[in-house]
Each structure stands twice: as structure tokens, then as C-alpha cells.
Design an enzyme around this catalytic site. Structure first.
Site, PDB file in Angstrom:
ATOM      1  N   TYR A 166       0.836  -1.212   0.000  1.00 11.26           N
ATOM      2  CA  TYR A 166       0.000   0.000   0.000  1.00 11.26           C
ATOM      3  C   TYR A 166       0.868   1.258   0.000  1.00 11.26           C
ATOM      4  O   TYR A 166       0.616   2.218  -0.730  1.00 11.26           O
ATOM      5  CB  TYR A 166      -0.879  -0.065   1.249  1.00 11.26           C
ATOM      6  CG  TYR A 166      -1.873   1.043   1.442  1.00 11.26           C
ATOM      7  CD1 TYR A 166      -3.098   1.041   0.779  1.00 11.26           C
ATOM      8  CD2 TYR A 166      -1.602   2.077   2.340  1.00 11.26           C
ATOM      9  CE1 TYR A 166      -4.019   2.052   1.003  1.00 11.26           C
ATOM     10  CE2 TYR A 166      -2.524   3.085   2.561  1.00 11.26           C
ATOM     11  CZ  TYR A 166      -3.732   3.066   1.896  1.00 11.26           C
ATOM     12  OH  TYR A 166      -4.638   4.069   2.116  1.00 11.26           O
ATOM     13  N   LYS A 170       0.953   4.146  -2.738  1.00 12.59           N
ATOM     14  CA  LYS A 170       0.572   5.520  -2.375  1.00 12.59           C
ATOM     15  C   LYS A 170       1.694   6.518  -2.647  1.00 12.59           C
ATOM     16  O   LYS A 170       1.434   7.662  -2.984  1.00 12.59           O
ATOM     17  CB  LYS A 170       0.141   5.567  -0.905  1.00 12.59           C
ATOM     18  CG  LYS A 170      -1.198   4.873  -0.640  1.00 12.59           C
ATOM     19  CD  LYS A 170      -2.292   5.414  -1.544  1.00 12.59           C
ATOM     20  CE  LYS A 170      -3.687   5.163  -1.026  1.00 12.59           C
ATOM     21  NZ  LYS A 170      -4.734   5.582  -1.989  1.00 12.59           N
TER      22      LYS A 170
HETATM   23  P1  NAI Z   1     -13.536   2.720   1.531  1.00 12.56           P
HETATM   24  O1  NAI Z   1     -13.235   1.266   1.577  1.00 12.56           O
HETATM   25  O2  NAI Z   1     -14.765   3.192   2.204  1.00 12.56           O
HETATM   26  O3  NAI Z   1     -13.581   3.252   0.041  1.00 12.56           O
HETATM   27  C1  NAI Z   1     -12.870   2.707  -1.017  1.00 12.56           C
HETATM   28  C2  NAI Z   1     -13.847   2.467  -2.149  1.00 12.56           C
HETATM   29  O4  NAI Z   1     -13.130   2.064  -3.325  1.00 12.56           O
HETATM   30  C3  NAI Z   1     -14.837   1.346  -1.816  1.00 12.56           C
HETATM   31  O5  NAI Z   1     -16.168   1.819  -1.937  1.00 12.56           O
HETATM   32  C4  NAI Z   1     -14.509   0.254  -2.824  1.00 12.56           C
HETATM   33  O6  NAI Z   1     -15.630  -0.498  -3.257  1.00 12.56           O
HETATM   34  C5  NAI Z   1     -13.909   1.083  -3.977  1.00 12.56           C
HETATM   35  N1  NAI Z   1     -13.061   0.261  -4.836  1.00 12.56           N
HETATM   36  C6  NAI Z   1     -12.146  -0.667  -4.463  1.00 12.56           C
HETATM   37  N2  NAI Z   1     -11.580  -1.225  -5.545  1.00 12.56           N
HETATM   38  C7  NAI Z   1     -12.121  -0.625  -6.636  1.00 12.56           C
HETATM   39  C8  NAI Z   1     -11.933  -0.764  -8.024  1.00 12.56           C
HETATM   40  N3  NAI Z   1     -11.061  -1.669  -8.506  1.00 12.56           N
HETATM   41  N4  NAI Z   1     -12.644   0.006  -8.867  1.00 12.56           N
HETATM   42  C9  NAI Z   1     -13.536   0.912  -8.381  1.00 12.56           C
HETATM   43  N5  NAI Z   1     -13.780   1.062  -7.054  1.00 12.56           N
HETATM   44  C10 NAI Z   1     -13.086   0.317  -6.197  1.00 12.56           C
HETATM   45  O7  NAI Z   1     -12.256   3.471   2.161  1.00 12.56           O
HETATM   46  P2  NAI Z   1     -11.879   5.024   2.243  1.00 12.56           P
HETATM   47  O8  NAI Z   1     -11.218   5.223   3.535  1.00 12.56           O
HETATM   48  O9  NAI Z   1     -13.019   5.870   1.869  1.00 12.56           O
HETATM   49  O10 NAI Z   1     -10.732   5.123   1.132  1.00 12.56           O
HETATM   50  C11 NAI Z   1     -10.765   6.018   0.034  1.00 12.56           C
HETATM   51  C12 NAI Z   1      -9.339   6.283  -0.414  1.00 12.56           C
HETATM   52  O11 NAI Z   1      -8.643   7.015   0.596  1.00 12.56           O
HETATM   53  C13 NAI Z   1      -8.501   5.039  -0.661  1.00 12.56           C
HETATM   54  O12 NAI Z   1      -7.663   5.249  -1.778  1.00 12.56           O
HETATM   55  C14 NAI Z   1      -7.678   4.922   0.590  1.00 12.56           C
HETATM   56  O13 NAI Z   1      -6.494   4.185   0.384  1.00 12.56           O
HETATM   57  C15 NAI Z   1      -7.419   6.376   0.874  1.00 12.56           C
HETATM   58  N6  NAI Z   1      -7.015   6.663   2.237  1.00 12.56           N
HETATM   59  C16 NAI Z   1      -7.904   6.601   3.260  1.00 12.56           C
HETATM   60  C17 NAI Z   1      -7.503   6.906   4.552  1.00 12.56           C
HETATM   61  C18 NAI Z   1      -8.452   6.950   5.677  1.00 12.56           C
HETATM   62  O14 NAI Z   1      -8.046   7.375   6.780  1.00 12.56           O
HETATM   63  N7  NAI Z   1      -9.724   6.543   5.497  1.00 12.56           N
HETATM   64  C19 NAI Z   1      -6.104   7.210   4.843  1.00 12.56           C
HETATM   65  C20 NAI Z   1      -5.254   7.319   3.695  1.00 12.56           C
HETATM   66  C21 NAI Z   1      -5.706   7.033   2.441  1.00 12.56           C
END
Ligand code: NAI
Length: 297
Positions: A166, A170
């Protein structure tokens, strides 16, 4: 000053069926953007699929008087990326904004990290941003306008146990952001990144205790500003968490110069090499090269 609006703009938000992406999509739509709500609807680790999450966010946007279409293509393949952009063009005729937000987790200590865990994570985060942004880029260049916001993470920028796959993805996104910023400059395409911290299903185990204070909706204003026509910067990375926004940057120390450098010189001057006083923040590699040329002369 007038409020920030997105009338006439079309945005693609990937992974927008829940968590941060949903909030980004809702905010952009509430400010007038027409939005492609992309999400495969899988688990945190990227298994399975469900059209429900993307459709529900579209329903929410439409119910609030906005305009959106669902999209369930995966960002993780070139065909998926192309289909997402084609969906935007078919429904809305243009793409002004891409928010690369889709993400999964496959954490393990490096000792136990397998190549397939690396591949899956790189495919969604790093290659996914590439696969969606590239077809959008071709279109943005033609129209001399574009805003791309990539989603990085402090796990890559700063490092975090168990996230070699990851973190690599990132930090790769930071490199992609910086190169696209350079290439986009003369086409009015601005590319920036965020490193968010927010309570979502992805982080509930580690951040659960911080609760409401780090609502994902508090990250979206940062994304929206970077996605706006007025965004004043490109190639930059912003930490966004619980209403606090700050800038991450790469600094270069003045260092040490010796035209007949030996390994002992490196040892003996290591403190000077590392010293942060007088560091610069190069905007691109040409800034570093000019500095080097000055020293070599
Ligand atoms: P989340 O799991 O709620 O959202 C991620 C979304 O991406 C999910 O709805 C999932 O179905 C979708 N997804 C996964 N693979 C996919 C694909 N191949 N094609 C289309 N959609 C796909 O998690 P969150 O926290 O909202 O994460 C959003 C972004 O923020 C991610 O990139 C995560 O790595 C990043 N992030 C989040 C942090 C946090 O504190 N929540 C910290 C640092 C980064």
C-alpha cells in the site's frame, strides 16, 4: 468572494460508493458538478462486487437535485478505466475532473507479503489512477482544461508497519502526481494529491476511537478546492484530516560538495549532508539540476 461552484463541470470520482469518495461526490454534486459515481462495491480487501453502493450515492445526489450516473467498472484494468471515462463522455459529453480515490487494503508484514498482495494493491491504487486518468487526459488536453486529484496516504509518504504494498502504491501516486503536473502545465491541467485521515470502513479498527472528529466529509472540501478552476497549485500534496489541512513537501538540504568525494568524506560530513537549515523545496527536477549545475561550475 463568491462561493466555489462547479456549474458546467463534469467529475469522475472513483470508489465513490462509500467512505471518502461518497463525500467527495456529494459535495461536488451539491456545488453543481455532474458526477460519475464509480464503485465496484467490493470488500475492503477488494473481493466481490455490488452495484448497490454506487447506485445509492447516485440516488442521494439525484434526490438532492443534483445530477449523477453510476458506474461499476473496475479502475484496476485499462479497459475498466477507459469504460469509466467513456461513461462520462456518453452521459455528460466531457470530463473536467478526475478524483482517483478507489482503494483496497491487503496488509501484512513484509516478511509475509506475497507478490499477489502487491499486485492487487498496485492495480487498484497506482495503476487504477493511471488507467482512469490517461483516457481522461487525452480528452482534457483537447479541451485545454483538467483537474486531477489523487489519493495518497501518510502510510506511503511517512511509512507504516504492514503496508509495504500500500505504501509503495501511495508514494507511487505522488510520483504520478508530480510528473502529470509537469506534463499538464501547458495544457491547463492541474494535478495534486491528498493524504487523508478519516473514519471509514477501511480505518474503523485503528481510528474508531477518534469518531466524529475525523468524519470523511471534512476531507472533501480540500478535494473540491484542488478540483476547482481556481486551484492555484499543481504537483502538490495536502494532508487532510478532521478539518485540518496542511502541506507535505519534498525538501532538499544544501548538502555537502566535494569534487573528489571519497567514502570517508561522506562519513565525516554526514551531519552536514543531513542538516535541514537552508533546505529548498524544488518544484520539479529541473530546479535540482540548476542547483547542481551552479555548484559544479
Ligand atoms: P472505503 O473502503 O470506504 O472506500 C474505497 C472504495 O473504493 C470502496 O467503496 C470500494 O468499493 C472502492 N473500490 C475498491 N476497488 C475498486 C476498483 N477496482 N474500482 C472501483 N472502485 C473500487 O475506504 P476510504 O477510507 O473511503 O478510502 C478512500 C481512499 O482514501 C482510498 O484510496 C484509501 O487508500 C485512501 N485513504 C484513506 C484513509 C483513511 O483514513 N480513510 C487514509 C489514507 C488514504
Amino acid at each position: 468572494m463568491a462561493d466555489i461552484g462547479f456549474d458546467g463541470r463534469v467529475a469522475i470520482v472513483t470508489g465513490a460508493g462509500g467512505g471518502l469518495g461518497r463525500e467527495h461526490a456529494l459535495l461536488l454534486a451539491s456545488r453543481g458538478a455532474r458526477v460519475v459515481v464509480n464503485d465496484v462495491g467490493g470488500s475492503v480487501s477488494g473481493e466481490g462486487g455490488d452495484a448497490g453502493p454506487a447506485q445509492r450515492v447516485v440516488d442521494e445526489i439525484n434526490a438532492a437535485g443534483g445530477e449523477a450516473v453510476p458506474d461499476t467498472n473496475s479502475v484496476a484494468t485499462p479497459d475498466g478505466g477507459a469504460a469509466i471515462v467513456a461513461n462520462a463522455l456518453e452521459h455528460f459529453g466531457q470530463v473536467d475532473i478526475v478524483v482517483n480515490n478507489a482503494g483496497i487494503l491487503r496488509d501484512k508484514s513484509f516478511q509475509n507479503m506475497s507478490p499477489d498482495m502487491l499486485e492487487a494493491v498496485l492495480d487498484v491504487h497506482l495503476k487504477g489512477a493511471f488507467y482512469v486518468s490517461r483516457p481522461a487526459w487525452v480528452h482534457m488536453r483537447e479541451r485545454s482544461y483538467g483537474r486531477i486529484v489523487n489519493t495518497s496516504s501518510n502510510s506511503g509518504i511517512l511509512g507504516n508497519f504492514g503496508q509495504s504494498n500500500y505504501g509503495a502504491a501511495k508514494m507511487g501516486l505522488v510520483g504520478l502526481t508530480r510528473v502529470l503536473a509537469v506534463e499538464g502545465a501547458k495544457h491547463n491541467i492541474k494535478v495534486n494529491a491528498i493524504a487523508p485521515v478519516a473514519l471509514t470502513r477501511m480505518t474503523e479498527e485503528i481510528l474508531g476511537s477518534m469518531g466524529e472528529k475525523i468524519k470523511p466529509g471534512l476531507v472533501s472540501p480540500v478535494v473540491a478546492y484542488l478540483a476547482h478552476e481556481d486551484c492555484p497549485v499543481t504537483g502538490e500534496v495536502y494532508s487532510a484530516a478532521g478539518g485540518r489541512i496542511a502541506r507535505f513537501f519534498v525538501g532538499l538540504t544544501p548538502g555537502y560538495y566535494n569534487p573528489s568525494l571519497t567514502v570517508e568524506d561522506v562519513r565525516d560530513h554526514f551531519a552536514e549532508i543531513r542538516a535541514e537549515d537552508g533546505y529548498i523545496v524544488p518544484a520539479s527536477n529541473s530546479d535540482e539540476i540548476s542547483l547542481l549545475l551552479k555548484q559544479l561550475r
